[in-house]
Enzyme design. Structure first.
Site, PDB file in Angstrom:
ATOM      1  N   ASP A 471       0.653   2.587  -0.966  1.00  0.00           N
ATOM      2  CA  ASP A 471       0.210   1.635  -1.986  1.00  0.00           C
ATOM      3  C   ASP A 471      -0.172   2.366  -3.271  1.00  0.00           C
ATOM      4  O   ASP A 471      -0.354   3.588  -3.283  1.00  0.00           O
ATOM      5  CB  ASP A 471      -1.008   0.874  -1.424  1.00  0.00           C
ATOM      6  CG  ASP A 471      -1.118  -0.547  -1.944  1.00  0.00           C
ATOM      7  OD1 ASP A 471      -0.582  -0.832  -3.022  1.00  0.00           O
ATOM      8  OD2 ASP A 471      -1.763  -1.376  -1.269  1.00  0.00           O
ATOM      9  N   ASP A 541       1.476  -9.845  -3.060  1.00  0.00           N
ATOM     10  CA  ASP A 541       0.335 -10.237  -2.224  1.00  0.00           C
ATOM     11  C   ASP A 541       0.284 -11.748  -2.088  1.00  0.00           C
ATOM     12  O   ASP A 541      -0.505 -12.272  -1.303  1.00  0.00           O
ATOM     13  CB  ASP A 541      -0.976  -9.729  -2.834  1.00  0.00           C
ATOM     14  CG  ASP A 541      -1.245  -8.271  -2.453  1.00  0.00           C
ATOM     15  OD1 ASP A 541      -0.395  -7.662  -1.774  1.00  0.00           O
ATOM     16  OD2 ASP A 541      -2.319  -7.749  -2.827  1.00  0.00           O
TER      17      ASP A 541
HETATM   18  C1  GLA Z   1      -2.860  -4.092  -2.236  1.00  0.00           C
HETATM   19  C2  GLA Z   1      -1.666  -4.480  -1.386  1.00  0.00           C
HETATM   20  C3  GLA Z   1      -2.148  -5.291  -0.198  1.00  0.00           C
HETATM   21  C4  GLA Z   1      -3.164  -4.526   0.590  1.00  0.00           C
HETATM   22  C5  GLA Z   1      -4.295  -4.103  -0.302  1.00  0.00           C
HETATM   23  C6  GLA Z   1      -5.248  -3.154   0.409  1.00  0.00           C
HETATM   24  O1  GLA Z   1      -3.397  -5.206  -2.876  1.00  0.00           O
HETATM   25  O2  GLA Z   1      -0.712  -5.173  -2.128  1.00  0.00           O
HETATM   26  O3  GLA Z   1      -1.041  -5.637   0.612  1.00  0.00           O
HETATM   27  O4  GLA Z   1      -2.562  -3.403   1.199  1.00  0.00           O
HETATM   28  O5  GLA Z   1      -3.838  -3.426  -1.465  1.00  0.00           O
HETATM   29  O6  GLA Z   1      -6.289  -2.768  -0.392  1.00  0.00           O
END
Ligand code: GLA
Length: 726
Positions: A471, A541
């Site tokens: 990420d 997300d």
């Molecule tokens: C980001 C990602 C999510 C998750 C969060 C964790 O927002 O897109 O899928 O992994 O971080 O903090």
């Protein structure tokens, strides 16, 4: 293997620079050299003109009888340079060591090397007429996929540094009456929204200035249709995508002669590059495809190319993931995680992916304010470590994966306490945060070593970890390095990306069995430079399936379903079947606490996962995509995938609202074959409303007449399997 400036030498170019005498000075005038780079159904033709300049004759369909070449006008230069007569948007702008702001490249030589049956690489060497400054154009043709990849390398032997003020990778000229540009724009939670416009005279710029997580508001891809708005199956269409995780800039310059030049590359804003003598600057690859049959074919070309070359292990089956992010966020302990494993195998899940929150000791990662940078297991949450979780998962027949964000740090971390100068920031300025975090400066060798060490500590020390989600949750707002000398501050954003790719390559090469997903707060990093090291990306997300229909539709224009993670969650509280059917059209997964589903819901999910494993995954991931009904036109989306041998197809239909709908007409089938049509993934006990259910129909009729979607109201969906009769 990416080249890092200063790390590799282009001997061809250096050799050429060592001989400053122009070949034309010694030799009689030569016949114009036409350089043709072709794929199965497209060609780019260049001309080394009598005046020594390199021109573009055309790029697009293969012409039976191409017009005889004559030296074109300056506006047709292939990779135009600023400052010596070219007055439109340039591809290259350099300030030479003596301050001269112009560049005047002449053609020196070219060669084509066959890489294999499918791929050839043409390199064209250009050299400044006065300065020991050379540019090598690289044109890689993928014949069967109709894809052209272009990048440049720049090297010089001047007495001092050269400033590269612009360094596009590719800048072809297109010719038509009118041009329609589609971009994939948006922001966090509403990514890859398609916006199409007719270009007007002047320069239209699509860009990102974010440096890292650079694609949060716009993906570095576009569709360009000639003479009419892009259609699925007709019309001339180009699609382009830059293989670059950093800031990008596409400048579409429509001139007084109605020529369009598409200048595509990394964004030089804040990143004008100081190139030392003998160092090689490599610009990222720009990927092009041309289609004479609409944007549908352009997407299929890119997908085929991606599966074979662009995405890591494009043919490897993607596991069904169970992720815990939406179920727990960072609030969990060992028992809670192990409890989430229970029943997963029974549903057909292949692998459990433990998301954010498992690390940090002194500064435990209990929310997004602390712990990033401290990649030790939190001993209070997970006293027996990751190995124990992996073993518990294995007992239940599940693989185990882990979330990491190795380029970032929270100020409240042991790492930052020790190394406050490791971050990207500007001196004399108040520190600006994004999600309470800072970006580590990968151009500093110790930081890069540290990140490689993080990867080794997490994956090397835990050989049972079979999956990584990488990420990156903020972008750059203060592009400064405490490591680079003052004169190289502007190299930061370019050198960062190559260093980042090195760390990703390290993961992919050192841990070849570990599959990986690229994420950046949703799809802040979706590009074919990154996807070489990743099996899939996280599109958003936003997992509300209604929104996901649009998000996946947008990304599907450029990226294949095999790479597009799509998880069933509770977001938006839509009907479970609808959520499942939307996820089945990508790389399927689940993100929720399974125990909160009723036995009936679990049975529904189990049946869908079985169907996916046994009959859908192959055709969705390895098949050709046909977009049948656009949700941008009516509140219903329909898309189909057809296996390469056209023996199997699957059509997904999603109803998004009320309206009158035409029949859904599959495409890509063999007109002469007979196919059995069957609605699958029906809820237990529900009869199909599909008129053709269990009927055998020939491909021609099926494609011509189609079928009414077997749906009655909004948020209903159908999955229709079409299988050739033996
Ligand atoms: C980001 C990602 C999510 C998750 C969060 C964790 O927002 O897109 O899928 O992994 O971080 O903090």
């Amino acid at each position: 293997m990416p080249l890092t400036p200063g790390r590799a030498f282009s001997l061809v170019v250096l050799g050429l620079l060592a001989n400053p005498a122009s070949p034309s000075a010694a030799e009689p005038p030569r016949a114009p050299a036409v350089i043709t780079v072709s794929t199965a159904r497209s060609a780019l033709r260049l001309l080394a003109g009598d005046d020594g300049r390199l021109y573009q004759l055309d790029y697009g369909r293969i012409r039976e009888r191409p017009p005889a070449p004559r030296t074109p006008s300056r506006e047709d230069e292939f990779h135009p340079q600023y400052g010596h007569g070219y007055v439109l948007e340039p591809a290259l702008q350099a300030v030479h060591a003596d301050g001269n702001t112009s560049t005047d490249l002449e053609y020196v030589s070219h060669r084509t090397a066959r890489v294999d049956d499918d791929v050839s690489l043409t390199t064209v060497s250009l050299r400044d007429r006065h300065y020991p400054f050379g540019v090598t154009l690289h044109l890689k043709a993928y014949a069967a996929e109709d894809v052209l990849e272009q990048w440049i390398e720049v090297v010089h032997e001047e007495d001092g540094d050269v400033l590269l003020a612009r360094y596009a990778s590719s800048a072809p000229v297109l010719r038509a009456e009118s041009y329609y540009l589609t971009q994939l724009q948006g922001n966090y939670m509403r990514e890859a929204e398609l916006v199409e416009e007719r270009l007007t005279p002047g320069v239209k710029v699509l860009d990102s200035k974010l440096g890292v997580r650079a694609h949060q508001m716009r993906n570095p891809s576009f569709i360009l249709a000639l003479d009419r708005a892009a259609e699925e199956e007709a019309g001339e269409v180009y699609a382009g995508t830059l293989a670059w995780a950093g800031s990008f800039q596409f400048a579409f310059d429509l001139d007084w002669n109605n020529r369009l030049r598409a200048v595509c590359g990394a964004n030089p804003l804040g990143a004008q590059y100081r190139l030392g003598r003998g160092e090689v600057f490599r610009a990222p690859s720009m990927i092009w495809t041309y289609s004479a049959r609409g944007k549908g074919e352009a997407s299929r070309n890119l997908h085929r190319w991606a599966r074979r070359y662009g995405v890591r292990e494009g043919g490897r089956p993607r596991p069904v993931l169970l992720n815990n992010w939406e179920a727990t966020h960072t609030d969990f302990d060992e028992d809670r995680i192990v409890a989430l494993f229970d029943g997963a195998r029974e549903l057909g899940v292949d692998l459990f992916l433990l998301d954010d929150g498992w690390f940090g000791d002194k500064h435990p990662r209990d929310d997004d304010r602390t712990g990033l940078g401290d990649w030790q297991v939190n001993p209070r949450k997970l006293p027996r470590g990751l190995g124990h979780l992996a073993a518990e998962a294995a007992k239940r027949g599940l693989g185990f994966g882990i979330w990491i964000e190795p380029e970032m740090v929270n100020p409240r971390s042991e790492l930052y306490e020790k190394h406050p100068d490791w971050v990207i920031a500007q001196p004399h300025r108040e520190l600006l945060f994004g999600r309470n975090q800072l970006v580590l400066d990968l151009t500093r060798p110790a930081v890069k070593e540290h990140v490689l060490g993080v990867i080794d500590d997490v994956l090397g020390a835990n050989p049972d970890v079979a999956y990584a989600k990488w990420d990156a949750n903020r972008y750059v707002t203060q592009p400064g390095s405490f490591h680079l000398p003052p004169e190289e501050q502007q190299n930061l954003l370019v050198d960062y990306q190559w260093a980042l790719y090195d760390t990703m390559e390290h993961m992919a090469e050192r841990y070849p069995k570990v599959m990986a997903m690229a994420c950046a707060g949703g799809s802040g990093r979706v590009d074919y430079g990154t996807l070489r090291y990743f099996h899939s990306f996280w599109p958003s997300d936003n997992t509300d399936p209604l929104q996901r229909v649009f998000i996946q539709w947008g990304f599907g224009h450029v990226f294949p379903a095999a790479a597009t993670s799509a998880h069933v969650t509770d977001m938006g509280r839509k009907p479970l079947k609808f959520a499942i059917d939307v996820a089945l059209s990508g790389a399927f997964g689940i993100d929720r606490d399974l125990s909160r589903w009723t036995p009936e819901e679990r049975a529904t999910v189990r049946a869908a996962v079985t169907l996916y494993h046994e009959r859908l995954r192959d055709v969705v991931h390895q098949g050709d995509l046909y977009r049948l009904q656009s949700p941008y036109e009516r509140p219903q989306a329909a898309l189909g995938y057809v296996s390469p041998d056209r023996s199997r197809a699957v059509v997904f239909v999603y109803r998004l609202g009320e309206a009158a709908f035409p029949p859904v007409k599959p495409r890509g089938l063999d007109p002469a074959r007979r196919y059995r049509v069957r609605e699958v993934n029906l809820p237990p006990g529900r009869q199909s409303r599909l008129g053709l259910h269990e009927q055998v129909v020939d491909g021609a009729t099926l494609m011509e007449e189609g079928f009414p979607a077997p749906l009655r109201r909004s948020l209903e969906s159908a999955v229709v399997e079409i299988v050739a009769e033996p």
